[in-house]
Design an enzyme around this catalytic site. Structure first.
Site, mmCIF file in Angstrom:
data_model
loop_
_atom_site.group_PDB
_atom_site.id
_atom_site.type_symbol
_atom_site.label_atom_id
_atom_site.label_comp_id
_atom_site.label_asym_id
_atom_site.label_seq_id
_atom_site.Cartn_x
_atom_site.Cartn_y
_atom_site.Cartn_z
ATOM 1 N N CYS A 278 1.091 -1.079 -0.291
ATOM 2 C CA CYS A 278 -0.252 0.008 -0.247
ATOM 3 C C CYS A 278 1.143 1.121 0.066
ATOM 4 O O CYS A 278 1.810 1.402 1.023
ATOM 5 C CB CYS A 278 -0.846 0.212 1.348
ATOM 6 S SG CYS A 278 -2.106 1.800 1.495
ATOM 7 N N TYR B 247 -7.169 4.525 -9.798
ATOM 8 C CA TYR B 247 -7.196 3.469 -8.345
ATOM 9 C C TYR B 247 -8.191 2.249 -8.814
ATOM 10 O O TYR B 247 -7.720 0.997 -8.341
ATOM 11 C CB TYR B 247 -7.106 4.464 -7.027
ATOM 12 C CG TYR B 247 -7.195 3.778 -6.092
ATOM 13 C CD1 TYR B 247 -5.692 3.101 -5.761
ATOM 14 C CD2 TYR B 247 -7.660 3.268 -5.356
ATOM 15 C CE1 TYR B 247 -6.163 2.528 -4.309
ATOM 16 C CE2 TYR B 247 -8.146 2.152 -3.685
ATOM 17 C CZ TYR B 247 -7.140 2.122 -3.472
ATOM 18 O OH TYR B 247 -6.556 0.998 -2.273
ATOM 19 N N GLU C 117 1.295 -0.499 -7.183
ATOM 20 C CA GLU C 117 1.519 0.840 -6.058
ATOM 21 C C GLU C 117 3.172 1.121 -5.681
ATOM 22 O O GLU C 117 2.898 -0.024 -5.181
ATOM 23 C CB GLU C 117 0.775 0.991 -4.644
ATOM 24 C CG GLU C 117 -1.023 0.518 -5.251
ATOM 25 C CD GLU C 117 -2.169 0.783 -3.530
ATOM 26 O OE1 GLU C 117 -1.680 1.169 -2.536
ATOM 27 O OE2 GLU C 117 -2.862 -0.020 -3.703
ATOM 28 N N ASP D 21 -2.718 -7.094 2.269
ATOM 29 C CA ASP D 21 -3.051 -7.239 1.306
ATOM 30 C C ASP D 21 -2.749 -7.723 0.499
ATOM 31 O O ASP D 21 -1.715 -8.092 0.190
ATOM 32 C CB ASP D 21 -2.611 -5.471 1.061
ATOM 33 C CG ASP D 21 -3.202 -4.600 2.161
ATOM 34 O OD1 ASP D 21 -4.239 -4.469 2.364
ATOM 35 O OD2 ASP D 21 -2.245 -3.635 2.566
ATOM 36 N N TYR E 188 0.289 -5.175 -5.080
ATOM 37 C CA TYR E 188 0.743 -4.677 -3.562
ATOM 38 C C TYR E 188 2.190 -5.155 -3.608
ATOM 39 O O TYR E 188 3.225 -5.685 -2.588
ATOM 40 C CB TYR E 188 0.180 -5.439 -2.614
ATOM 41 C CG TYR E 188 -1.597 -4.902 -2.257
ATOM 42 C CD1 TYR E 188 -0.924 -3.689 -2.047
ATOM 43 C CD2 TYR E 188 -2.263 -5.668 -2.377
ATOM 44 C CE1 TYR E 188 -2.607 -2.642 -1.359
ATOM 45 C CE2 TYR E 188 -3.740 -4.730 -2.569
ATOM 46 C CZ TYR E 188 -3.863 -3.239 -2.060
ATOM 47 O OH TYR E 188 -4.975 -2.893 -1.885
ATOM 48 N N CYS F 270 -2.518 1.986 7.989
ATOM 49 C CA CYS F 270 -0.753 1.759 6.956
ATOM 50 C C CYS F 270 -0.946 0.431 7.496
ATOM 51 O O CYS F 270 -0.566 0.049 8.451
ATOM 52 C CB CYS F 270 -0.148 3.503 7.661
ATOM 53 S SG CYS F 270 1.724 2.541 7.422
ATOM 54 N N CYS G 186 19.337 -4.291 6.891
ATOM 55 C CA CYS G 186 20.528 -4.013 5.728
ATOM 56 C C CYS G 186 21.290 -3.604 5.663
ATOM 57 O O CYS G 186 21.557 -2.498 5.781
ATOM 58 C CB CYS G 186 19.028 -3.667 4.654
ATOM 59 S SG CYS G 186 20.172 -3.971 2.865
#
Length: 220
Positions: free
Chosen positions: A56, A87, A99, A134, A139, A202, A211
């Protein structure tokens, strides 16, 4: 074209995609958080752009507009077939788009490598055509590059982070790394959504794995 009951985790071919439209959607020129900064070209000299898909795009955009050295951000659609999609069309799975977030940054203040670190740590890149709850091709995790240097940096960072993820018990990274075709700006109400609606949804969530940086490729 009917899409009821279709598998939204299957990417559509160009011949299956919705036709879209020739006209661009009506979208703003200016950032809602950094109000004196544009989200569309022209940008100040010396700035560069990057495009990332992390599920998202609402939470992903906020992650980047809060990153030092980022000038502005915008959400939109990339990696698909349908020109100027809405959308609602992207949500059908019949445009092929992900997205994504357009990140406009100053390489004198933040390197592309650092943006990649924000990208990898900000979501789970091992989930295929989903991110958390999602589900669907929109996604998917994605990095869209604009030149061979960015491609090399993205691929090197993927190899480094995948090793770290494997050590933490995760599966292989499924992130799409591909050349950027067309970036289409999303509708006005999506731009900087979590600034306009602070308690809005969210779905962003990382793995908790750090990372590594210092990948031996040129920065900036």
């Amino acid at each position: 074209m009917a899409w009821f009951g279709m598998d939204k985790t299957r990417r559509v071919a160009a011949g299956e995609a919705l036709p879209g439209r020739a006209e661009a959607l009506d979208t703003p020129d200016w950032h809602d958080v950094h109000e004196d900064r544009r989200i569309k070209p022209p940008f100040p000299d010396g700035l560069r752009t990057a495009v990332f898909g992390m599920g998202c795009f609402w939470g992903a955009e906020r992650l980047f507009w809060r990153t030092p050295g980022v000038y502005s951000t915008a959400v939109g659609y990339a990696g698909g077939h349908t020109p100027n999609p809405t959308y609602e069309e992207v949500c059908t799975g019949l445009t092929g788009h992900a997205e994504v977030v357009l990140v406009v940054y100053d390489p004198a203040q933040v390197s592309y490598e650092t943006l990649l670190k924000v990208f990898w740590e900000g979501h789970d890149p091992t989930q295929g055509m989903r991110q958390g709850n999602d589900v669907g091709t929109q996604y998917r995790s994605a990095i869209y590059y604009t030149d061979e240097t960015r491609q090399a940096e993205a691929e090197a960072s993927r190899a480094s982070f995948e090793q770290a993820l494997r050590g933490a018990g995760y599966h292989a990274i499924t992130t799409e790394i591909a050349p950027l075709g067309e970036f289409y700006y999303a509708e006005d109400y999506h731009q900087q959504y979590l600034h306009k609606v602070p308690d809005g949804y969210c779905g962003l969530g990382g793995t908790g794995v750090s990372c590594p940086v210092g990948l031996g490729v040129r920065k900036g």
